[in-house]
Design an enzyme around this catalytic site. Sequence first.
Site, short mmCIF file in Angstrom:
data_model
loop_
_atom_site.label_atom_id
_atom_site.label_comp_id
_atom_site.label_asym_id
_atom_site.label_seq_id
_atom_site.Cartn_x
_atom_site.Cartn_y
_atom_site.Cartn_z
CG HIS A 233 26.86 -18.23 87.49
ND1 HIS A 233 26.01 -19.24 87.91
CD2 HIS A 233 27.79 -18.84 86.71
CE1 HIS A 233 26.43 -20.39 87.41
NE2 HIS A 233 27.50 -20.17 86.67
CG ASP B 174 35.32 -18.94 87.98
OD1 ASP B 174 34.16 -19.05 87.52
OD2 ASP B 174 36.01 -19.93 88.32
CD GLU C 285 30.65 -27.79 86.78
OE1 GLU C 285 31.32 -27.11 87.56
OE2 GLU C 285 31.08 -28.75 86.13
P1 AMP Z 1 28.84 -22.77 85.55
O1 AMP Z 1 29.40 -24.01 84.94
O2 AMP Z 1 28.42 -21.76 84.52
O3 AMP Z 1 27.75 -23.08 86.56
O4 AMP Z 1 30.05 -22.09 86.30
C1 AMP Z 1 30.28 -22.19 87.67
C2 AMP Z 1 31.56 -21.44 87.96
O5 AMP Z 1 31.63 -21.22 89.35
C3 AMP Z 1 32.84 -22.17 87.57
O6 AMP Z 1 33.58 -21.36 86.65
C4 AMP Z 1 33.56 -22.37 88.89
O7 AMP Z 1 34.97 -22.26 88.76
C5 AMP Z 1 32.98 -21.26 89.73
N1 AMP Z 1 33.01 -21.47 91.18
C6 AMP Z 1 32.58 -22.54 91.86
N2 AMP Z 1 32.73 -22.35 93.19
C7 AMP Z 1 33.25 -21.12 93.34
C8 AMP Z 1 33.65 -20.34 94.47
N3 AMP Z 1 33.53 -20.80 95.74
N4 AMP Z 1 34.14 -19.09 94.25
C9 AMP Z 1 34.29 -18.62 93.00
N5 AMP Z 1 33.93 -19.32 91.89
C10 AMP Z 1 33.42 -20.55 92.06
#
Ligand code: AMP
Length: 126
Positions: free
Chosen positions: A110, A39, A105
């Site tokens: 995932h 992450d 988000e």
């Molecule tokens: P969620 O709120 O469950 O959709 O989590 C989305 C996650 O994706 C968050 O923990 C972000 O920090 C992570 N994230 C967003 N963009 C990236 C990226 N380019 N590489 C790795 N993690 C990411």
Amino acid sequence: MAVSGRGPYDPQNVFAKILRGEIPCRKVYENDYALAFQDIAPQAPVHVLVIPKGPYVSFADFSQTAGDAEIAGFTRAVGHVAGLLGLDEDGYRLLANMGVAAGQEVPHFHVHLFGGAALGPMLHRS
Ligand code: AMP
């Protein structure tokens, strides 16, 4: 901004771009069904995301429409990654946000894999 977790899959979401190799990630593991990577904003000493390779918006979409082989392959990958990261002994937490109430988000299903410390209460209580 939180997304609904429903509706058409957006192939321009950030995880779709990672799967296509259009943007980089810190890869931890990959098999036919799943990709695991660090992450970008870790919330625990270990914070890895595991995503299916197919175009699923959320857990609701994945659980309802993915094939049995995809579900099995993805689930086994999550467990395999936890073992690879050395988390089996002390334990770990899996989390999947689905939709607005959970604050999802990124509109590509995932699973968050957290570990490496005592992780505290299961849910934030204000
Ligand atoms: P969620 O709120 O469950 O959709 O989590 C989305 C996650 O994706 C968050 O923990 C972000 O920090 C992570 N994230 C967003 N963009 C990236 C990226 N380019 N590489 C790795 N993690 C990411």
